[in-house]
Design a protein around this motif. Structure first.
Motif, PDB file in Angstrom:
ATOM      1  N   ILE A 141      14.730 -11.112   0.826  1.00  0.00           N
ATOM      2  CA  ILE A 141      14.375 -11.272   2.254  1.00  0.00           C
ATOM      3  C   ILE A 141      14.371 -12.739   2.646  1.00  0.00           C
ATOM      4  N   GLY A 142      15.256 -13.525   1.982  1.00  0.00           N
ATOM      5  CA  GLY A 142      15.405 -14.908   2.403  1.00  0.00           C
ATOM      6  C   GLY A 142      15.208 -15.922   1.309  1.00  0.00           C
ATOM      7  N   ALA A 143      15.484 -15.551   0.075  1.00  0.00           N
ATOM      8  CA  ALA A 143      15.358 -16.489  -1.047  1.00  0.00           C
ATOM      9  C   ALA A 143      16.743 -16.891  -1.526  1.00  0.00           C
ATOM     10  N   CYS A 144      16.774 -17.918  -2.361  1.00  0.00           N
ATOM     11  CA  CYS A 144      18.011 -18.322  -3.012  1.00  0.00           C
ATOM     12  C   CYS A 144      17.837 -17.950  -4.490  1.00  0.00           C
ATOM     13  N   VAL A 145      18.402 -16.810  -4.884  1.00  0.00           N
ATOM     14  CA  VAL A 145      18.108 -16.238  -6.192  1.00  0.00           C
ATOM     15  C   VAL A 145      19.391 -15.778  -6.871  1.00  0.00           C
ATOM     16  N   ALA A 146      19.434 -15.934  -8.189  1.00  0.00           N
ATOM     17  CA  ALA A 146      20.554 -15.430  -8.989  1.00  0.00           C
ATOM     18  C   ALA A 146      19.964 -14.511 -10.063  1.00  0.00           C
ATOM     19  N   LEU A 147      20.451 -13.264 -10.125  1.00  0.00           N
ATOM     20  CA  LEU A 147      19.995 -12.284 -11.103  1.00  0.00           C
ATOM     21  C   LEU A 147      20.956 -12.311 -12.282  1.00  0.00           C
ATOM     22  N   LEU A 148      20.463 -12.777 -13.454  1.00  0.00           N
ATOM     23  CA  LEU A 148      21.335 -12.989 -14.609  1.00  0.00           C
ATOM     24  C   LEU A 148      21.469 -11.729 -15.462  1.00  0.00           C
ATOM     25  N   SER A 149      20.389 -11.045 -15.712  1.00  0.00           N
ATOM     26  CA  SER A 149      20.476  -9.831 -16.537  1.00  0.00           C
ATOM     27  C   SER A 149      19.305  -8.926 -16.257  1.00  0.00           C
ATOM     28  N   VAL A 150      19.506  -7.646 -16.515  1.00  0.00           N
ATOM     29  CA  VAL A 150      18.467  -6.637 -16.387  1.00  0.00           C
ATOM     30  C   VAL A 150      18.529  -5.749 -17.631  1.00  0.00           C
ATOM     31  N   LYS A 151      17.415  -5.615 -18.293  1.00  0.00           N
ATOM     32  CA  LYS A 151      17.357  -4.710 -19.454  1.00  0.00           C
ATOM     33  C   LYS A 151      16.324  -3.635 -19.152  1.00  0.00           C
ATOM     34  N   VAL A 152      16.751  -2.391 -19.250  1.00  0.00           N
ATOM     35  CA  VAL A 152      15.884  -1.254 -18.954  1.00  0.00           C
ATOM     36  C   VAL A 152      15.624  -0.521 -20.262  1.00  0.00           C
TER      37      VAL A 152
END
Length: 952
Positions: free
Chosen positions: A150-161
């Motif tokens: 909702i208005g951030a500067c973000v990079a999602l590198l990995s997700v482990k479930v």
């Protein structure tokens, strides 16, 4: 442990769909290239960017999953100040029974959490954040994850479930399948297992899987069957020449002496030919042979004139390898060449069979008969061997020794009586033993008598030779005493060795007068004797009574003050258990339901049914199978302690089970369980008066323990039990227990574990435990009670607690705590232990407060920022909370997020305007929750850091 097999692998190598402004970018970190999903539209208003995973299938039993994220968030300060910027993003989830493809509707997703970074990336560098979040209560076939910016500067590198599971394992020869860990509400999940091949158990093996994926508290112990031994996690056959007789964890043993083991997997080794085992011999023992005959049987006839002889012999040369050798004696009498058993008339001393000594005395023998005595040696296998030989059609070896004896000496005189007497005559008769047998030569007797007088210089004897056992003697002097002696004569006419002498007196001429005079004289003498004895005893009693008699005659002195006895001072701990605890037969105990799992085993609720008593609800602590002797002693030591206490505010020991396989401790059942958990579940529901009443009961129990010189050392609300009447009782007297579940709960020194948050400073520093240190702990219990089970010192570490206490910090007053109660807490926490109140003083003060309820109306000063330990009045980076949900999560009230949203309270400015009535109107009803939210709002209005006082 973490399970990555059968995982809901959609990872963020994963393919994500529904990209609204999210882009796949290539980045370089430490010389390596990787791909990430990135969004950075901070310059544009009204941002609502979504990134959704593909469909992730759920294992049916995994209702709780973990999402581990690696991401980068850029610092908003690196942008122009006029640019609207945020530093958080949101995690959402949506459940489904089928893959919906690329269809995406925001309304189907439910927010899980707002994710805020610990590390903020500057303009020129990257700092990777790692966060793990929990998604609970999943129930459908699969789910999607979604990320909202909702208005951030973000990079999602990995997700482990992933989910947590206890992996398949073999414990104590019991095989347990992989089990998905339960949720936080289901801390322990019971799992049933099965014994490995060739192993068995008396009960179905069980184990518990924790929420963290770890196996704990196994119940039920599998053991290898007879003929098998444990090798690793399997049971393998015993090799030929070895055996194992019972189910156990032990190894196969070599076959014992005189046995043979020809096959593998033997449960026992059979005896070799000619060797045997008695029915009472252990099957694991050796086999033995028969004993040989006794040696050197001798009949000693020095006492034959008394009708006795002594038989003696030497032990066998070969006992057959046994120590249980006994002997039997058989008697035969022979007449005219025919022999027959002597019968029951013959007496043996000590017995005729089962003799352990190599001698026996035989009596009641008849004269002029031939006797034959047979002595046999026996062992534990004699009868068993005889049966085996009979089945084999060959008799057992003889182990007897024989001797013969001709008995010719006269019988003995056993008694003499007066048949009739007159003034000048006496008629006498006598008995002989043994009686003359048929066809035996007649017995002659010699009777000698004389007048009894004092003139010993001239004595006249009369001698009569008689052929019958009676005689009448006449021409005697009236009223005169005579001495008579009679003995049997041997065959050669010489006197025998046995005689008897009696005194008899002829009648006086005035017989009746003499008899009356004798009766009166005897009565008078009797009365005098009784009076003299009575007087002598009374005087003797007074002469013996001294200071000690006076002490024991006093009822108060007969009941000295009871003092606690440490059961560990007993050389044999089992003696202490039997001294202080009542043994209960297990048939009187009925287990109903598992209510907990302790260090030593499970805890049950049950019923105690003792004949003659009303059924009683009880708690039953059990000792799991496979325990060591030390564990058993540690387990029962708590019963040895509890059994010494009798007080309404001390948990009552009903008894123990120690004489049967499964040891148990049985105590009274407290329906409401531990005090800390009970207060948390009823936060705000009790008045100060009721809480002080609970504290008064605890203090009374501790006064009783202190008076007995007992120091508890672990007084805490978790060790106080509550019944249906809100009566509190001190419990947990074990000395070998785990004091707390979490690692921070105890501080370990060379002397063991100490519960830091409840322990006095001198006990921490010098291990100086006294009743004064228990008083300090009671002060902490008071704080727990008035704070409805709040954790003392909140989330401070043990080292922070110790440092703060040494710098004179004391816990602040809880909400709505009466000032008098808080002042008593502070007295309990005085650094100088000699100045702390005693438990008797505490009971008196609490009684005074209860008698004057108005004294509880004055409330101690309260600082909401400190007293309820709010995590912060702002976000994790020190800035004000960005959302209502973030604030509620920080005070552990996130369950009311929807209440605030439905009421239209969507930002923190609106929260700051709320009053108590507004909080009630949105649906917050529990008094404790209402206070927590209200005081948090009060704290938010003051931007002073709530943590400053803890910067220690």
């Amino acid at each position: 442990m973490l399970s990555l097999s059968d995982i809901f692998v959609a990872a963020f190598i994963l393919i994500c769909v529904v990209l609204f402004q999210w882009e796949v970018v290539q980045k370089t970190l430490n010389g390596s290239q990787f791909y990430a999903y990135s969004v950075c539209n901070v310059g544009e208003p009204e941002q609502d960017n979504w990134l959704r995973t593909t469909f992730i299938q759920r294992r049916p039993s995994a209702s709780r999953i973990f999402v581990e994220l690696q991401f980068i968030v850029r610092d908003c300060n690196s942008f122009d100040a006029s640019v609207p910027c945020k530093e958080t993003f949101n995690l959402f989830t949506s459940e489904s029974d089928a893959d919906v493809g690329t269809t995406f509707r925001k309304g189907q997703f439910k927010k899980v959490v707002t994710i805020a970074p610990d590390e903020i990336t500057s303009k020129n560098g990257m700092r990777i954040n790692t966060e793990t979040k929990v998604v609970d209560n999943l129930s459908r076939k699969g789910f999607y994850l979604a990320f909202q910016d909702i208005g951030a500067c973000v990079a999602l590198l990995s997700v482990k479930v992933y989910y947590k599971a206890c992996t398949a394992t073999v414990e104590s020869l019991a095989r347990f399948p992989e089990t998905v860990a339960g949720s936080e509400n289901q801390a322990l999940r019971e799992v049933k297992g099965e014994c490995v091949e060739n192993a068995q158990s008396e009960e179905v093996p069980r184990i518990y899987c924790t929420a963290d994926g770890e196996w704990v508290v196994q119940v039920g112990h599998c053991q290898c069957k007879p003929g098998y031994e444990k090798v690793g996690d399997t049971c393998q056959e015993c090799q030929p020449g070895f055996f194992k007789a019972a189910s156990s964890d032990g190894k196969c043993e070599p076959c014992p002496a005189n046995t043979q083991g020809l096959e593998a997997g033997a449960a026992f080794c059979p005896c070799m030919d000619g060797f045997y085992q008695a029915p009472t011999d252990p099957i694991t023992g050796p086999c033995s042979g028969l004993p040989t005959a006794p040696r050197d049987l001798v009949a000693t006839t020095t006492q034959l004139s008394a009708g006795k002889l002594l038989l003696s012999w030497s032990p066998p040369d070969d006992t057959g390898g046994r120590s249980d050798i006994t002997y039997s004696v058989e008697c035969q009498s022979c007449e005219g060449g025919a022999c027959r058993p002597c019968g029951e008339k013959i007496r043996y001393e000590p017995a005729s069979a089962g003799l352990t000594l190599t001698r026996v005395t035989v009596s009641e023998l008849d004269a002029h008969l031939n006797y034959t005595f047979i002595v046999e040696a026996h062992s534990g296998v004699s009868m068993f061997a005889g049966q085996a030989s009979a089945r084999a059609h060959k008799p057992p070896s003889t182990s007897a020794l024989t001797t013969s004896l001709h008995y010719t000496d006269p019988p003995k005189i056993t008694s003499m009586t007066v048949i009739e007497k007159s003034v000048t005559s006496l008629s006498l008769s006598w008995d002989v033993s043994p009686r003359p047998r048929l066809h035996a030569p007649p017995i002659r007797y010699e009777l000698t008598y004389r007048k009894k007088d004092d003139n010993l210089d001239v004595t006249t004897y009369t001698v009569l030779i008689l052929e019958k056992s009676s005689v009448q003697i006449s021409e005697l002097a009236p009223g005169t005493a005579y001495l008579f002696r009679v003995q049997a004569l041997s065959s050669d006419g010489s006197p025998g060795g046995s005689s008897i002498e009696e005194q008899y007196e002829t009648l006086h001429e005035s017989t009746s007068a003499s008899i009356l005079a004798a009766a009166v004289g005897g009565a008078v003498i009797g009365i005098l004797i009784c009076s003299f004895v009575s007087l002598f005893r009374k005087r003797n009693s007074h002469s013996r009574q001294g200071a000690e008699d006076n002490y024991f005659s006093s009822p108060e002195q007969l009941k000295p003050l009871k003092t606690y006895v440490d059961p560990h001072t007993y050389e044999d701990p089992n003696v202490a258990v039997l001294k202080f605890a009542t043994e209960i037969h297990p048939s009187h105990i009925t287990k109903q339901k598992v209510i907990g799992a302790g260090e030593f085993g499970e805890v049950y609720r049950g019923i105690l049914k003792v004949p003659g008593r009303k059924d009683v609800a009880v708690a039953i602590k059990t000792l799991k199978p496979g325990y060591t002797e030390k564990q058993r002693q540690d387990f029962l030591s708590e019963a040895s302690i509890m059994g010494q206490f009798t007080h309404q505010n001390i948990i009552r020991l009903e008894g123990v089970v120690t004489k049967f396989k499964h040891a148990m401790i049985v105590t009274e059942y407290m329906e409401n369980g531990a005090l800390d958990r009970y207060l948390k579940d009823h936060d705000g529901e009790f008045s100060s008066f009721q809480l002080v009443g609970m504290l008064r009961g605890i203090a009374a129990g501790m006064k009783y323990l202190s008076d007995m010189s007992y120091v508890h050392r672990d007084l805490a609300a978790r060790n106080i039990l509550v019944n249906n009447n809100l009566e509190c009782k001190v419990s947990d007297f074990g000395l070998s227990r785990v004091l707390e579940d979490d690692p921070e709960g105890t501080y370990t020194t060379s002397g063991g574990k100490i519960p830091i948050r409840w322990t006095a400073p001198e006990a921490i520093a010098y291990r100086k435990f006294t009743s004064a240190s228990d008083v300090w702990s009671f002060g902490i219990v008071m704080w727990e009670v008035m704070a409805f089970g709040e954790r003392p010192y909140w989330d401070m570490s043990n080292h922070e607690v110790m440092k703060a206490i040494n710098e004179a910090f004391r816990l602040p007053a809880p909400m709505d705590c009466p000032s008098a109660v808080y002042q008593l807490m502070l007295q309990c926490w005085l650094q100088d232990r000699s100045k702390r109140p005693r438990f008797g003083d505490i009971v008196s003060l609490l009684d005074k407060l209860l008698r004057s309820p108005d004294s509880l109306k004055t409330i101690a000063d309260f600082d909401p920022r400190v007293s309820i330990r709010l995590p912060s009045t702002s976000g994790s980076d020190g800035s004000p909370f960005r959302s209502v949900s973030e604030w509620l999560e920080s005070i552990k009230m996130s369950q009311y997020s929807e209440n605030f949203t439905c009421a239209g309270i969507i930002n923190m400015d609106q929260v700051l305007q709320m009053k108590n009535e507004d909080i009630k109107n949105i649906g917050v009803r529990l008094p404790g929750h209402l206070k927590r939210i209200a005081y948090s709002i009060l704290g938010l209005k003051d931007q002073t850091s709530t943590l400053s006082v803890f910067a220690v």
